[in-house]
Motif scaffolding. Sequence first.
Motif, PDB file in Angstrom:
ATOM      1  N   ASN A  92       6.220   7.910  -1.434  1.00 34.30           N
ATOM      2  CA  ASN A  92       5.747   6.536  -1.620  1.00 34.30           C
ATOM      3  C   ASN A  92       5.052   5.896  -0.426  1.00 34.30           C
ATOM      4  OD1 ASN A  92       7.183   6.062  -4.270  1.00 34.30           O
ATOM      5  ND2 ASN A  92       8.913   6.569  -2.974  1.00 34.30           N
ATOM      6  N   LEU A 116       5.553   2.487   3.415  1.00 36.10           N
ATOM      7  CA  LEU A 116       6.522   1.515   2.918  1.00 36.10           C
ATOM      8  C   LEU A 116       7.110   0.707   4.054  1.00 36.10           C
ATOM      9  CD1 LEU A 116       8.640   3.612   0.377  1.00 36.10           C
ATOM     10  CD2 LEU A 116       7.088   1.743  -0.185  1.00 36.10           C
ATOM     11  N   ASP A 134      11.570  -2.187   1.568  1.00 35.56           N
ATOM     12  CA  ASP A 134      11.273  -1.413   0.363  1.00 35.56           C
ATOM     13  C   ASP A 134      12.027  -0.082   0.368  1.00 35.56           C
ATOM     14  OD1 ASP A 134       9.520  -3.388  -0.603  1.00 35.56           O
ATOM     15  OD2 ASP A 134       7.902  -2.582   0.638  1.00 35.56           O
ATOM     16  N   LYS A 167      15.624  -0.763  -0.519  1.00 36.36           N
ATOM     17  CA  LYS A 167      15.823  -0.979  -1.962  1.00 36.36           C
ATOM     18  C   LYS A 167      15.804   0.337  -2.725  1.00 36.36           C
ATOM     19  CE  LYS A 167      13.910  -5.618  -2.076  1.00 36.36           C
ATOM     20  NZ  LYS A 167      12.735  -6.435  -2.400  1.00 36.36           N
TER      21      LYS A 167
END
Length: 96
Positions: A40, A43, A47, A50
């Motif tokens: 991802n 980040l 984030d 989470k």
Amino acid sequence: MSDPAQRRREKSTANMRAEEIMSELNRETDREILDILVTNAPLRVMDIAKIADRHPITVDQTCARLHEQGHISPLGRGLYDVTDDGIRHLENIDGT
């Protein structure tokens, strides 16, 4: 009552075991954060926290350690990306 030398040995053994457990937890957290960033990136710490369901302080400390090791790079304002070295490190951990 045991002698002082015996108590010191027992305490030393307990401390070494605690350090081993913390080391294993750090390795697991490192791997998890690297996995998240590979998928991802880039980040922010919040984030990552989470996604990983980890406390932001834990993630921040882990990111600092991974940065010191050259596995991730900060892009500014809490934003991180994985480095080529981090990808290689993750592949070595996974055995691929």
